[in-house]
Design a protein around this motif. Sequence first.
Motif, PDB file in Angstrom:
ATOM      1  N   ARG A 171      12.179  -0.897  13.964  1.00  0.00           N
ATOM      2  CA  ARG A 171      11.674  -1.200  12.610  1.00  0.00           C
ATOM      3  C   ARG A 171      12.616  -2.168  11.904  1.00  0.00           C
ATOM      4  O   ARG A 171      12.178  -3.036  11.149  1.00  0.00           O
ATOM      5  N   CYS A 208      15.267  -3.694   6.024  1.00  0.00           N
ATOM      6  CA  CYS A 208      14.191  -2.732   6.279  1.00  0.00           C
ATOM      7  C   CYS A 208      14.087  -1.724   5.131  1.00  0.00           C
ATOM      8  O   CYS A 208      12.989  -1.407   4.675  1.00  0.00           O
ATOM      9  N   ASP A 221      10.951  -1.177   2.597  1.00  0.00           N
ATOM     10  CA  ASP A 221      10.379   0.147   2.328  1.00  0.00           C
ATOM     11  C   ASP A 221      10.302   0.425   0.826  1.00  0.00           C
ATOM     12  O   ASP A 221       9.307   0.954   0.324  1.00  0.00           O
ATOM     13  N   ASP A 223       6.938   0.932  -1.334  1.00  0.00           N
ATOM     14  CA  ASP A 223       6.790   2.139  -2.154  1.00  0.00           C
ATOM     15  C   ASP A 223       6.439   1.761  -3.595  1.00  0.00           C
ATOM     16  O   ASP A 223       5.561   2.380  -4.218  1.00  0.00           O
TER      17      ASP A 223
END
Lengths: 460, 460
Positions: free
Chosen positions: B367, B392, B396, B400
């Motif tokens: 990822r 990463c 995220d 979010d």
Amino acid sequence: MNQKTRFTLTENDIPKQWYNINGDSPIPPAPVLHPVTKEPVTPEFLSVLFPMALIEQEISSDRFIDIPEEVQDVYKLYRPTPLIRAYRLEKALGTPAHIYYKYEGTSPSGSHKINTAIAQAYYNKISGIESLTTETGAGQWGSALSIACSFYDMALDVYMVKCSYQQKPYRRILMETFGANCFASPTDRTDTGRAMLAEDPDCPGSLGLAISEAVEVAAKSNGKIKYSLGSVLHHVLIHQSVIGEECLKQMDMADEYPDVVIGCVGGGSNFSGIAFPFLRENLRNGMKTRLVAVEPTAAPTLTRGLYSFDYGDTGKMAPIVKMHTLGHSFIPAPIHAGGLRYHGMAPTVSSLYDAGYIDAVALPQIRAFQAGQLFAKSEGILPAPESNHAICAAVDEALDAKEKGEKRVILFNLSGHGHFDLAAYQAYMQEDLEDFACTDEYIQSIPDRLPQIDLDKIAA
Amino acid sequence: MNQKTRFTLTENDIPKQWYNINGDSPIPPAPVLHPVTKEPVTPEFLSVLFPMALIEQEISSDRFIDIPEEVQDVYKLYRPTPLIRAYRLEKALGTPAHIYYKYEGTSPSGSHKINTAIAQAYYNKISGIESLTTETGAGQWGSALSIACSFYDMALDVYMVKCSYQQKPYRRILMETFGANCFASPTDRTDTGRAMLAEDPDCPGSLGLAISEAVEVAAKSNGKIKYSLGSVLHHVLIHQSVIGEECLKQMDMADEYPDVVIGCVGGGSNFSGIAFPFLRENLRNGMKTRLVAVEPTAAPTLTRGLYSFDYGDTGKMAPIVKMHTLGHSFIPAPIHAGGLRYHGMAPTVSSLYDAGYIDAVALPQIRAFQAGQLFAKSEGILPAPESNHAICAAVDEALDAKEKGEKRVILFNLSGHGHFDLAAYQAYMQEDLEDFACTDEYIQSIPDRLPQIDLDKIAA
């Protein structure tokens, strides 16, 4: 010592216009000739390869050309680049000269090449093109265009000289990471490549051949794919003018003005980028800066080549231009400065050199690496092998100033970093490098290698 | 779009003082213990390895420490580093979040490591030391200290983990170009190395072992050679505070303040560098920035390790410190983010995490590379595998924020470029990468792997 070291411009100082020396040059550009008919080309012929906006720049005599806002927005990711006073190098040399370097290696691609890559990708994109082809030797240009194409969501096929493809896998992976396809040239994807492979299945490739392959793909694409070149052409030199324009402002911040401006030359783009804005000041404002183009002794296009009409590529598919050339069939010796291994020179640089507006010097690679390592140890930056030639000339200037007891202000273009060239540094440290020079016999053979041009027909 | 993209500070904005979180932290530092007696060490013991100025910083509770003018002069070669708004990444993610990144990869060594390398070389030099030893894994730290030692004309021996020495010849050549000696560890130059080679002549080495070799050489040099470490120790974190101090000014230029600040953690230095100045604002000025340390699932020191006393190295020659640890005998899986493969964590980061002042998250490498490639294609910069973990986590956060329809201001530290890590990108693109995680069995075994410490004896 607490002296000003780094001359930092802000986002607002990024040039809003490119500078075009053809608006000030006393020398009219020579015509560009069709590779088959050997008569002046039309814009329509060039439009097979390039979008019209770039062709217009190629022949423009406007002194300034607006930089599109969308291109400025991408420049903001890494420009303005720093101008740095090399105090430590001066001290190491014990010179009274002041040495400044413009560092283009902080760009995403690690060299000046991205300045034109962004512009070329942009003009192609807005003309409706979704796909480009190009060639690359050492990989600086292919990397830069890969990044630019990823910004504009365009496909890119890069024909990389096979021996470099094998020797520099990191450059290939870098291009692939940004979404480009990279092929070892000669390939079986083009008539040119297939013919070469039929003749010699182990052919290591050459820049001239890779150009021919990339040009062929674009020429046969029915207008869907265009071709992009990283140096030599005039529109490329125009885009690189951002380097020199920033330097003018930064030298002003340093409260100095260069006595000499230095850049290495392969096709001529990083030298033109730093030098032409200073040439403008010479031509229009009575300044007297010496402009020094530094080439390798292995490809001494300016200092030993002829100023004559010649093909841009080995395969005789690219247009014929008037330039300093060693002959389109010239095979450069395997020096590590891959970006300087070209048989010709930008027509604009050639004509200005021929008329005495710029100087040139040829340097051997071992001395260039020696200067590059001294620079690295003094200033911390590992230079590209191409840039080492500019550094070496700057060191020579500084030592000459020392001998003469002169304060001399020296500015050179540190065109890129050497992070992908460490095998070359290892060879240098292990004393495995060789110097190369053209033989007199070769130089004498150049006239026979050039195309026959009917000058009367051109004039008419 | 013509929006402000790059927030550029000038030379005058380079911090004149380092920030020391121990001047504001509510948690007193735990004692450092002797590896043999397991009792608190004296400055005299540490002075075998480090010059007194660095030992004083290690235990200082001064909030600010003046940066020597000679160090500032070297910082001027590459600082201030840019802060950039990642408009293209935001667009690619379709997020209402504003994403900013601080880019330390424009430094000569290509990462933040040189910020402390210069300081450590300087303090050793002025205390009369002419020679340093260190270890390096992936090579970022060894490169940085090589450059710093060339600035101060000092000798440097680098013990490089043998498998990295073989896999990354370019890193080794880079160090050699700057004059350092680079040895594949285990070597036959130390008792530790010879013992290991006798046991296993094909031993691929480890960071813990390379530390032991470098420490041994310094310890046995009768004070002639000192040892230098690139992370974990508190004086290293202090030197990295220049990153966050610049960010505070640059966020102010952007007229925003970060809701979350993110950095990857191996030993903890680049995270501390960007985060601790913001933690000061949380502690003293009521700001509420979340500070997120990002570690690999392959070495989940904060999220799964124990907060306990443990050795800094595998060979039990380095001091024992209280930190989050997976045990000094932990062998990290071969992830490409070599800089994150350490069994422990800086004691300062560990104590603040333990007390809830900072957050942590562990991410798998596939990822992380996916986020890194997306970042490269959007912003043009190829990140180091370590930095991909921070990217990463930032992605995220941005997704979010998108899901929750929140404007969120995200700042992360892009600690270095990935020019020497392209083999890892190739493996990622060829789907040859594996994710790794610690097993529950391993985690449960950690207490048995730690040294037995008599806490009453320490308190007394």
